[in-house]
Design a protein around this motif. Structure first.
Motif, mmCIF file in Angstrom:
data_model
loop_
_atom_site.group_PDB
_atom_site.id
_atom_site.type_symbol
_atom_site.label_atom_id
_atom_site.label_comp_id
_atom_site.label_asym_id
_atom_site.label_seq_id
_atom_site.Cartn_x
_atom_site.Cartn_y
_atom_site.Cartn_z
ATOM 1 N N THR A 321 0.849 -1.190 0.000
ATOM 2 C CA THR A 321 0.000 0.000 0.000
ATOM 3 C C THR A 321 0.883 1.239 0.000
ATOM 4 O O THR A 321 1.724 1.400 0.887
ATOM 5 C CB THR A 321 -0.908 0.020 1.242
ATOM 6 O OG1 THR A 321 -1.644 -1.208 1.285
ATOM 7 C CG2 THR A 321 -1.872 1.187 1.194
ATOM 8 N N ALA A 322 0.718 2.092 -0.996
ATOM 9 C CA ALA A 322 1.638 3.220 -1.195
ATOM 10 C C ALA A 322 1.767 4.092 0.049
ATOM 11 O O ALA A 322 2.856 4.541 0.400
ATOM 12 C CB ALA A 322 1.181 4.052 -2.384
ATOM 13 N N GLY A 323 0.677 4.355 0.732
ATOM 14 C CA GLY A 323 0.730 5.260 1.871
ATOM 15 C C GLY A 323 1.405 4.694 3.102
ATOM 16 O O GLY A 323 1.646 5.420 4.066
ATOM 17 N N TRP A 324 1.709 3.377 3.095
ATOM 18 C CA TRP A 324 2.288 2.758 4.293
ATOM 19 C C TRP A 324 3.681 2.203 4.058
ATOM 20 O O TRP A 324 4.183 1.437 4.876
ATOM 21 C CB TRP A 324 1.368 1.643 4.794
ATOM 22 C CG TRP A 324 0.273 2.178 5.649
ATOM 23 C CD1 TRP A 324 -0.887 2.742 5.244
ATOM 24 C CD2 TRP A 324 0.260 2.221 7.086
ATOM 25 N NE1 TRP A 324 -1.643 3.130 6.316
ATOM 26 C CE2 TRP A 324 -0.969 2.817 7.462
ATOM 27 C CE3 TRP A 324 1.148 1.818 8.078
ATOM 28 C CZ2 TRP A 324 -1.314 3.023 8.786
ATOM 29 C CZ3 TRP A 324 0.798 2.007 9.404
ATOM 30 C CH2 TRP A 324 -0.414 2.606 9.746
ATOM 31 N N LYS A 325 4.316 2.576 2.983
ATOM 32 C CA LYS A 325 5.689 2.137 2.762
ATOM 33 C C LYS A 325 6.635 2.945 3.650
ATOM 34 O O LYS A 325 6.279 3.983 4.189
ATOM 35 C CB LYS A 325 6.067 2.299 1.298
ATOM 36 C CG LYS A 325 5.394 1.297 0.375
ATOM 37 C CD LYS A 325 5.857 1.458 -1.047
ATOM 38 C CE LYS A 325 5.195 0.430 -1.949
ATOM 39 N NZ LYS A 325 5.599 0.562 -3.367
ATOM 40 N N GLY A 326 7.847 2.473 3.784
ATOM 41 C CA GLY A 326 8.849 3.209 4.537
ATOM 42 C C GLY A 326 8.732 3.022 6.025
ATOM 43 O O GLY A 326 8.558 1.905 6.527
ATOM 44 N N ARG A 327 8.806 4.115 6.779
ATOM 45 C CA ARG A 327 8.902 4.057 8.231
ATOM 46 C C ARG A 327 7.653 3.450 8.883
ATOM 47 O O ARG A 327 7.755 2.709 9.865
ATOM 48 C CB ARG A 327 9.162 5.453 8.790
ATOM 49 C CG ARG A 327 10.474 6.071 8.325
ATOM 50 C CD ARG A 327 10.722 7.412 8.964
ATOM 51 N NE ARG A 327 11.028 7.274 10.392
ATOM 52 C CZ ARG A 327 12.244 7.071 10.871
ATOM 53 N NH1 ARG A 327 13.284 6.971 10.053
ATOM 54 N NH2 ARG A 327 12.434 6.974 12.164
ATOM 55 N N LYS A 328 6.473 3.760 8.351
ATOM 56 C CA LYS A 328 5.253 3.201 8.941
ATOM 57 C C LYS A 328 5.259 1.678 8.859
ATOM 58 O O LYS A 328 4.941 0.974 9.831
ATOM 59 C CB LYS A 328 4.024 3.767 8.240
ATOM 60 C CG LYS A 328 3.775 5.247 8.496
ATOM 61 C CD LYS A 328 2.511 5.710 7.787
ATOM 62 C CE LYS A 328 2.250 7.180 8.042
ATOM 63 N NZ LYS A 328 1.023 7.657 7.336
ATOM 64 N N ALA A 329 5.631 1.154 7.694
ATOM 65 C CA ALA A 329 5.705 -0.297 7.539
ATOM 66 C C ALA A 329 6.811 -0.884 8.420
ATOM 67 O O ALA A 329 6.665 -1.985 8.954
ATOM 68 C CB ALA A 329 5.954 -0.655 6.070
ATOM 69 N N ALA A 330 7.904 -0.143 8.590
ATOM 70 C CA ALA A 330 9.004 -0.617 9.428
ATOM 71 C C ALA A 330 8.560 -0.767 10.882
ATOM 72 O O ALA A 330 8.926 -1.729 11.568
ATOM 73 C CB ALA A 330 10.188 0.339 9.329
ATOM 74 N N TYR A 331 7.783 0.188 11.351
ATOM 75 C CA TYR A 331 7.267 0.087 12.723
ATOM 76 C C TYR A 331 6.383 -1.152 12.884
ATOM 77 O O TYR A 331 6.419 -1.832 13.923
ATOM 78 C CB TYR A 331 6.476 1.341 13.083
ATOM 79 C CG TYR A 331 7.316 2.589 13.193
ATOM 80 C CD1 TYR A 331 8.562 2.566 13.827
ATOM 81 C CD2 TYR A 331 6.877 3.796 12.658
ATOM 82 C CE1 TYR A 331 9.340 3.713 13.918
ATOM 83 C CE2 TYR A 331 7.654 4.951 12.757
ATOM 84 C CZ TYR A 331 8.873 4.895 13.382
ATOM 85 O OH TYR A 331 9.650 6.031 13.469
ATOM 86 N N LEU A 332 5.608 -1.458 11.855
ATOM 87 C CA LEU A 332 4.781 -2.672 11.893
ATOM 88 C C LEU A 332 5.655 -3.925 11.956
ATOM 89 O O LEU A 332 5.330 -4.881 12.672
ATOM 90 C CB LEU A 332 3.880 -2.732 10.659
ATOM 91 C CG LEU A 332 2.526 -2.016 10.741
ATOM 92 C CD1 LEU A 332 1.797 -2.142 9.411
ATOM 93 C CD2 LEU A 332 1.681 -2.586 11.862
ATOM 94 N N ALA A 333 6.753 -3.930 11.194
ATOM 95 C CA ALA A 333 7.652 -5.088 11.193
ATOM 96 C C ALA A 333 8.266 -5.303 12.565
ATOM 97 O O ALA A 333 8.378 -6.446 13.036
ATOM 98 C CB ALA A 333 8.747 -4.897 10.137
ATOM 99 N N LEU A 334 8.673 -4.218 13.227
ATOM 100 C CA LEU A 334 9.256 -4.347 14.570
ATOM 101 C C LEU A 334 8.202 -4.799 15.576
ATOM 102 O O LEU A 334 8.497 -5.585 16.490
ATOM 103 C CB LEU A 334 9.874 -3.018 14.997
ATOM 104 C CG LEU A 334 11.102 -2.571 14.206
ATOM 105 C CD1 LEU A 334 11.617 -1.227 14.722
ATOM 106 C CD2 LEU A 334 12.217 -3.616 14.292
#
Length: 360
Positions: A321-334
């Motif tokens: 999802t374009a709006g959740w790439k980058g840091r937001k997705a990284a926080y989800l991964a952690l």
């Protein structure tokens, strides 16, 4: 005591000696990795970049004059610093790695990797002799799971190095984590060699738990890469804004792979291992039906395994999802990896369920 029992006890003692020996060599590797980063931060490139002002860094024609040991001076061109991807490209050039262009740093880096290989051999020997002493898979309790998990994490790291991947920077957090993992295993989680209860005597022990160990080791690599991505992304944003990013921490971050590379590497690791984690849960359900007569019983371990699966599924969906790439997705991964850690340590120690009867 019969001969077989005496042999098993001797093998268990040998296993303990090998594990402690591996911890000693991991400690040496840890120190060598630290030395690699220290000498890397003193490289010519790092010193040259640190000597420039923020304003001068914006000009590609700026040079720096340094004194030579034999007298006289030499003019060094300022190395180009690329802080964001070029138009039409997602990537920026990677940093030179832990050594940072220093010959001494590179030497200590190779020593660190060699020591890690030696420690891994001792570690694997300890896991193997533990298996021989109990005559079953060496992951029947938390102590055995922890030692095997650590061994598998090192195997993933060495496998990536053998595949010529630029992951030597991962050596320092790896040896740190392994020392913590083994230290906790031998001091708090240690359990003497013993046989399992009848319900666990199944070939599913080899399938289900081995998949969980491999998944966890790979997810650790992905989580570590994600954490470094967040640091490196902040560093690149600071450079792009023209702010001073020098200092020891800045030198470390300048030598990591680019934020785009770390992000992509973490995503590929997590995406690759997600099907294996899915199979782990399915295999556990099949084993539960054979052992307890039901596929799903809302046991704490089952619930948190599913929560972990949902968290990683949300991360993978966020990446698409374009709006959740980058840091937001990284926080989800952690957050997802935190669920995995709680599923292992928190559930086994704090909560009681059918999985608890295997012992600590």
């Amino acid at each position: 005591m019969n001969l077989a029992a005496a042999t098993n006890e001797n093998l268990a003692n040998i296993s303990n000696v090998l594990i402690y020996s591996a911890m000693a060599v991991y400690t040496l590797a840890f120190l060598a990795h630290i030395t690699e980063w220290v000498f890397g931060s003193r490289s010519t490139v790092a010193r040259t970049a640190a000597a420039l002002t923020t304003e001068a860094a914006r000009s590609s024609s700026v040079t720096v004059t340094v004194k030579k040991q034999g007298g006289g001076t030499a003019v060094l061109e300022r190395p180009e610093v690329v802080t964001r991807a070029a138009p039409g490209s997602r990537d920026v050039p990677d940093g030179p790695g832990a050594a940072g262009g220093s010959e001494k740093g590179d030497l200590y880096g190779r020593i660190a990797v060699s020591l890690t290989v030696l420690a891994f051999a001792l570690h694997a020997g300890g896991v193997l002799t533990r298996a021989l002493s109990v005559q079953r898979a060496p992951w029947g309790n938390m102590y055995e799971f922890s030692t095997t998990f650590g061994m598998t994490a090192v195997a993933v790291y060495l496998g990536l190095l053998a595949a010529k991947k630029n992951v030597r920077w991962l050596g320092l957090p790896l040896t740190t984590s392994i020392l913590l993992d083994l230290g906790l295993a031998v001091s708090v989680l240690y359990t003497s060699s013993d046989q399992l209860v009848p319900a666990l005597h199944s070939y599913w022990l080899w399938i289900h738990v081995s998949c969980a160990i491999i998944s966890g080791a790979a997810l650790w690599v992905g989580a570590c890469s994600t954490l470094f991505y967040l640091f490196r992304d902040s560093y690149e944003a600071k450079l792009a804004a023209g702010k001073d990013a020098d200092g020891a921490w800045g030198n470390v971050l300048s030598r990591l792979p680019s934020a785009a590379t770390l992000d992509k590497f973490a995503y590929r690791i997590n995406a690759t291992v997600f099907p294996l984690w899915t199979f782990t849960i399915i295999a556990g359900a099949i084993w539960a039906e054979a052992a307890w007569g039901r596929y799903w019983g809302w046991d704490p371990k089952e619930v948190w395994s599913f929560i972990t699966w949902v968290a990683y599924a949300c991360y993978l969906h966020a990446r698409a999802t374009a709006g959740w790439k980058g840091r937001k997705a990284a926080y989800l991964a952690l957050l997802a990896f935190a669920c995995y850690l709680f599923n292992y340590y928190g559930v086994n120690i704090l909560l009681s369920g059918k999985h608890s009867y295997a012992g600590v």
